[in-house]
Design an enzyme around this catalytic site. Structure first.
Site, PDB file in Angstrom:
ATOM      1  N   ARG A 186       0.768  -1.373  -0.041  1.00 16.26           N
ATOM      2  CA  ARG A 186      -0.104  -0.029  -0.238  1.00 16.26           C
ATOM      3  C   ARG A 186       0.838   1.227  -0.031  1.00 16.26           C
ATOM      4  O   ARG A 186       0.260   2.356  -0.361  1.00 16.26           O
ATOM      5  CB  ARG A 186      -0.954   0.183   1.171  1.00 16.26           C
ATOM      6  CG  ARG A 186      -2.092  -0.909   0.910  1.00 16.26           C
ATOM      7  CD  ARG A 186      -3.029  -1.023   2.141  1.00 16.26           C
ATOM      8  NE  ARG A 186      -2.019  -1.720   3.290  1.00 16.26           N
ATOM      9  CZ  ARG A 186      -2.299  -2.063   4.514  1.00 16.26           C
ATOM     10  NH1 ARG A 186      -3.487  -1.525   4.937  1.00 16.26           N
ATOM     11  NH2 ARG A 186      -1.599  -2.429   5.287  1.00 16.26           N
ATOM     12  N   ARG A 246      -5.061  -2.577  -6.974  1.00 16.58           N
ATOM     13  CA  ARG A 246      -6.131  -3.192  -5.773  1.00 16.58           C
ATOM     14  C   ARG A 246      -7.439  -2.579  -6.325  1.00 16.58           C
ATOM     15  O   ARG A 246      -8.461  -3.499  -6.146  1.00 16.58           O
ATOM     16  CB  ARG A 246      -5.659  -2.967  -4.337  1.00 16.58           C
ATOM     17  CG  ARG A 246      -6.468  -3.670  -3.612  1.00 16.58           C
ATOM     18  CD  ARG A 246      -6.277  -3.513  -2.039  1.00 16.58           C
ATOM     19  NE  ARG A 246      -6.653  -2.151  -1.978  1.00 16.58           N
ATOM     20  CZ  ARG A 246      -6.521  -1.531  -0.628  1.00 16.58           C
ATOM     21  NH1 ARG A 246      -6.215  -2.355   0.404  1.00 16.58           N
ATOM     22  NH2 ARG A 246      -7.008  -0.227  -0.542  1.00 16.58           N
ATOM     23  N   ASP A 287      -0.047 -13.957   1.002  1.00 13.39           N
ATOM     24  CA  ASP A 287      -0.145 -13.446   2.530  1.00 13.39           C
ATOM     25  C   ASP A 287      -0.139 -14.671   3.388  1.00 13.39           C
ATOM     26  O   ASP A 287      -0.206 -16.004   2.851  1.00 13.39           O
ATOM     27  CB  ASP A 287      -1.699 -13.021   3.035  1.00 13.39           C
ATOM     28  CG  ASP A 287      -1.550 -12.255   4.160  1.00 13.39           C
ATOM     29  OD1 ASP A 287      -1.128 -10.929   4.180  1.00 13.39           O
ATOM     30  OD2 ASP A 287      -1.976 -12.724   4.980  1.00 13.39           O
ATOM     31  N   TYR A 310      -4.019 -16.399  14.715  1.00 15.36           N
ATOM     32  CA  TYR A 310      -5.062 -15.834  13.906  1.00 15.36           C
ATOM     33  C   TYR A 310      -6.212 -16.832  13.862  1.00 15.36           C
ATOM     34  O   TYR A 310      -7.464 -16.439  13.713  1.00 15.36           O
ATOM     35  CB  TYR A 310      -4.640 -15.414  12.503  1.00 15.36           C
ATOM     36  CG  TYR A 310      -3.726 -14.332  12.489  1.00 15.36           C
ATOM     37  CD1 TYR A 310      -4.438 -12.928  12.529  1.00 15.36           C
ATOM     38  CD2 TYR A 310      -2.355 -14.186  12.241  1.00 15.36           C
ATOM     39  CE1 TYR A 310      -3.578 -11.717  12.461  1.00 15.36           C
ATOM     40  CE2 TYR A 310      -1.775 -13.119  12.199  1.00 15.36           C
ATOM     41  CZ  TYR A 310      -2.219 -11.866  12.428  1.00 15.36           C
ATOM     42  OH  TYR A 310      -1.421 -10.817  12.378  1.00 15.36           O
TER      43      TYR A 310
HETATM   44  O1  CP3 Z   1       5.751  -7.513   0.147  1.00 13.19           O
HETATM   45  C1  CP3 Z   1       5.704  -8.457   0.903  1.00 13.19           C
HETATM   46  O2  CP3 Z   1       6.393  -8.359   1.975  1.00 13.19           O
HETATM   47  C2  CP3 Z   1       4.986  -9.657   0.321  1.00 13.19           C
HETATM   48  C3  CP3 Z   1       3.670  -9.754   0.845  1.00 13.19           C
HETATM   49  C4  CP3 Z   1       3.238  -9.723   2.137  1.00 13.19           C
HETATM   50  C5  CP3 Z   1       1.788  -9.581   2.527  1.00 13.19           C
HETATM   51  N1  CP3 Z   1       1.806 -10.124   4.017  1.00 13.19           N
HETATM   52  C6  CP3 Z   1       1.000  -8.770   1.778  1.00 13.19           C
HETATM   53  C7  CP3 Z   1      -0.152  -8.031   2.340  1.00 13.19           C
HETATM   54  C8  CP3 Z   1       3.723 -10.492   3.210  1.00 13.19           C
HETATM   55  C9  CP3 Z   1       5.141 -11.130   3.515  1.00 13.19           C
HETATM   56  C10 CP3 Z   1       2.904 -10.781   4.481  1.00 13.19           C
HETATM   57  C11 CP3 Z   1       2.981 -11.498   5.776  1.00 13.19           C
HETATM   58  C12 CP3 Z   1       1.940 -11.162   6.692  1.00 13.19           C
HETATM   59  N2  CP3 Z   1       0.742 -11.048   6.547  1.00 13.19           N
HETATM   60  C13 CP3 Z   1       2.270 -11.072   8.038  1.00 13.19           C
HETATM   61  C14 CP3 Z   1       3.640 -11.249   8.637  1.00 13.19           C
HETATM   62  C15 CP3 Z   1       4.606 -10.086   8.356  1.00 13.19           C
HETATM   63  C16 CP3 Z   1       4.147  -9.072   9.521  1.00 13.19           C
HETATM   64  O3  CP3 Z   1       3.905  -7.947   8.851  1.00 13.19           O
HETATM   65  O4  CP3 Z   1       4.084  -9.324  10.636  1.00 13.19           O
HETATM   66  C17 CP3 Z   1       1.246 -10.980   8.752  1.00 13.19           C
HETATM   67  C18 CP3 Z   1       1.047 -11.080  10.169  1.00 13.19           C
HETATM   68  C19 CP3 Z   1       0.130 -10.979   7.845  1.00 13.19           C
HETATM   69  C20 CP3 Z   1      -1.404 -10.947   8.243  1.00 13.19           C
HETATM   70  C21 CP3 Z   1      -2.070  -9.694   7.344  1.00 13.19           C
HETATM   71  N3  CP3 Z   1      -2.288  -9.563   6.152  1.00 13.19           N
HETATM   72  C22 CP3 Z   1      -2.532  -8.624   8.200  1.00 13.19           C
HETATM   73  C23 CP3 Z   1      -2.631  -8.700   9.905  1.00 13.19           C
HETATM   74  C24 CP3 Z   1      -3.038  -7.609   7.387  1.00 13.19           C
HETATM   75  C25 CP3 Z   1      -3.923  -6.410   7.656  1.00 13.19           C
HETATM   76  C26 CP3 Z   1      -2.953  -5.453   8.164  1.00 13.19           C
HETATM   77  C27 CP3 Z   1      -2.084  -4.999   7.123  1.00 13.19           C
HETATM   78  O5  CP3 Z   1      -0.861  -4.659   7.423  1.00 13.19           O
HETATM   79  O6  CP3 Z   1      -2.555  -4.479   6.059  1.00 13.19           O
HETATM   80  C28 CP3 Z   1      -2.786  -8.342   5.740  1.00 13.19           C
HETATM   81  C29 CP3 Z   1      -2.955  -7.577   4.534  1.00 13.19           C
HETATM   82  C30 CP3 Z   1      -1.955  -7.733   3.794  1.00 13.19           C
HETATM   83  N4  CP3 Z   1      -0.892  -8.413   3.383  1.00 13.19           N
HETATM   84  C31 CP3 Z   1      -1.718  -6.468   2.665  1.00 13.19           C
HETATM   85  C32 CP3 Z   1      -0.748  -6.916   2.109  1.00 13.19           C
HETATM   86  C33 CP3 Z   1       0.010  -5.885   1.025  1.00 13.19           C
HETATM   87  C34 CP3 Z   1      -2.611  -5.051   2.580  1.00 13.19           C
HETATM   88  C35 CP3 Z   1      -3.826  -5.369   1.886  1.00 13.19           C
HETATM   89  C36 CP3 Z   1      -4.479  -4.189   1.313  1.00 13.19           C
HETATM   90  O7  CP3 Z   1      -4.068  -4.089   0.191  1.00 13.19           O
HETATM   91  O8  CP3 Z   1      -5.258  -3.741   2.009  1.00 13.19           O
END
Ligand code: CP3
Length: 351
Positions: free
Chosen positions: A31, A40, A77, A154
């Protein structure tokens, strides 16, 4: 062996010498990039992006076009695994991930099946192959998963949480049910990460985002023990090259020796840890990744450059450091500051 034009990430993770410190950014695709937000909104939501290998591939490439990064990371994710196990993942704008069917009873855990990635998560594996093709050996591709503990948290809560109180209740009241869940997740994750490696992931990172909320004893029993089992069962060489494993336990600074003995090649550190101190404690055995506070990127070029220099000095000379943030980049960051950050790592760490 397929050609890799820039292998400094893999070399550093294996503690081999490089001409400068490699750099990539946790959550580099996402984002904070306007081009991501555009895609998106066209696709409708985040899961539609993840499930479309062409779009996922395009998003993984976006940060590489802007910044001189030394790695690409799979766009996906960690929660695709519980989704594939039938929990029904969806994302609510402004609220993060939610499961339609969170785990509530022992029966819910008993009825879960270990996943077969080739069948249940073929869209991720297709995205990995496509990204490798698109990268054409420019930089390595990082695959990833969550840790069993982090995924279990989760799955039990059903959404993000500050204290994971339901999960902790299970831990102390029904540890055997939690262990059953963690074992199923461990087998699923071994299958999933090995499938990513066979599809083209050249490094894998395990995100133990919620390991740090556990007590010292519980961390070993409920998180690290399962991560050890995963690492012991991963393909360690593929296509004639080592496949390094990076382990990120957020707030895991108290357990560096234990984490270093998990079999991982590198530990990813958050910003609460001194790199110098971490290197003294475990640097002989593992490489270190990190660890700038993502909040620094909200400041200005002068502060960003001086933090980069301070962190490089803190690690000191010699191999085994990969520059990164101590956690994911946040959506409010100006890409111009990210450019300053990446350039500073290049400039101050060598050629
Ligand atoms: O660029 C990268 O690093 C690769 C993609 C990636 C995403 N999530 C994309 C994503 C990776 C490696 C993750 C890992 C992830 N996902 C973790 C572990 C890393 C960390 O940050 O602790 C966790 C806990 C998640 C679970 C998750 N996914 C949450 C809690 C959320 C919502 C909160 C947030 O940060 O947005 C997501 C959504 C998410 N995963 C988005 C992205 C790009 C945002 C989605 C959107 O566009 O709204």
């Amino acid at each position: 062996m397929s050609e890799l034009k820039n292998d400094c990430l893999i070399k550093s993770l294996m503690k081999e010498p490089t001409t400068r410190t490699p750099v990539w950014i946790m959550r580099q695709a996402g984002r904070h990039l306007p081009e991501y937000r555009d895609l998106r909104s066209q696709a409708g939501d985040f899961m539609s992006l993840c499930q479309n290998p062409k779009l996922a591939c395009e998003i993984a490439m976006q940060p590489l076009r802007r910044y001189k990064l030394d790695a690409a990371i799979l766009f996906s994710d960690i929660l695709t695994i519980p989704d594939a196990m039938g929990l029904g993942l969806h994302f609510v704008e402004g609220e993060g991930p939610k499961f339609r069917k969170p785990l509530r009873t022992e029966r819910d855990v008993e009825s879960l099946s270990v996943i077969n990635s080739k069948v249940d998560l073929s869209y991720v594996l297709e995205a990995v192959s496509l990204m490798r093709k698109e990268l054409d050996g420019a930089v390595p591709l990082i695959g990833f998963s969550g840790s069993p503990w982090t995924l279990a948290a989760y799955m039990i809560e059903g959404h993000s949480s500050r204290d994971f109180s339901r999960t902790k209740t299970w831990l102390y009241k029904h540890p055997e049910i939690l262990h059953q869940l963690l074992q199923k997740l461990t087998l699923s994750l071994i299958d999933y990460l090995n499938a990513q490696i066979c599809s083209g992931a050249q490094v894998v990172q395990i995100f133990d985002t919620w390991g740090g909320i556990l007590s010292h004893e519980a961390y070993e029993k409920f998180s690290l023990a399962y991560i050890r089992e995963i690492i012991a069962n991963l393909i360690s060489r593929y296509d004639d090259r080592e496949v390094p494993v990076v382990l990120f336990t957020k707030s895991g600074g108290n357990w560096l020796e234990e984490i270093a003995s998990s079999g991982c090649n590198a530990i990813s550190l958050d910003w609460t840890v001194s790199l110098r101190e971490a290197r003294r404690r475990v640097g002989a055995n593992v490489a270190l990744q990190g660890n700038m506070d993502p909040a620094v990127l909200r400041s200005n070029p002068e502060s960003i450059e001086s933090e980069v220099q301070r962190i490089l000095d803190s690690y000191g000379s010699g191999s085994g450091h990969v520059f990164n943030l101590g956690h994911g980049i946040t959506p409010d960051i100006d890409p111009r500051n990210v450019e300053v950050f990446v350039e500073a790592v290049h400039r101050y760490s060598g050629a």
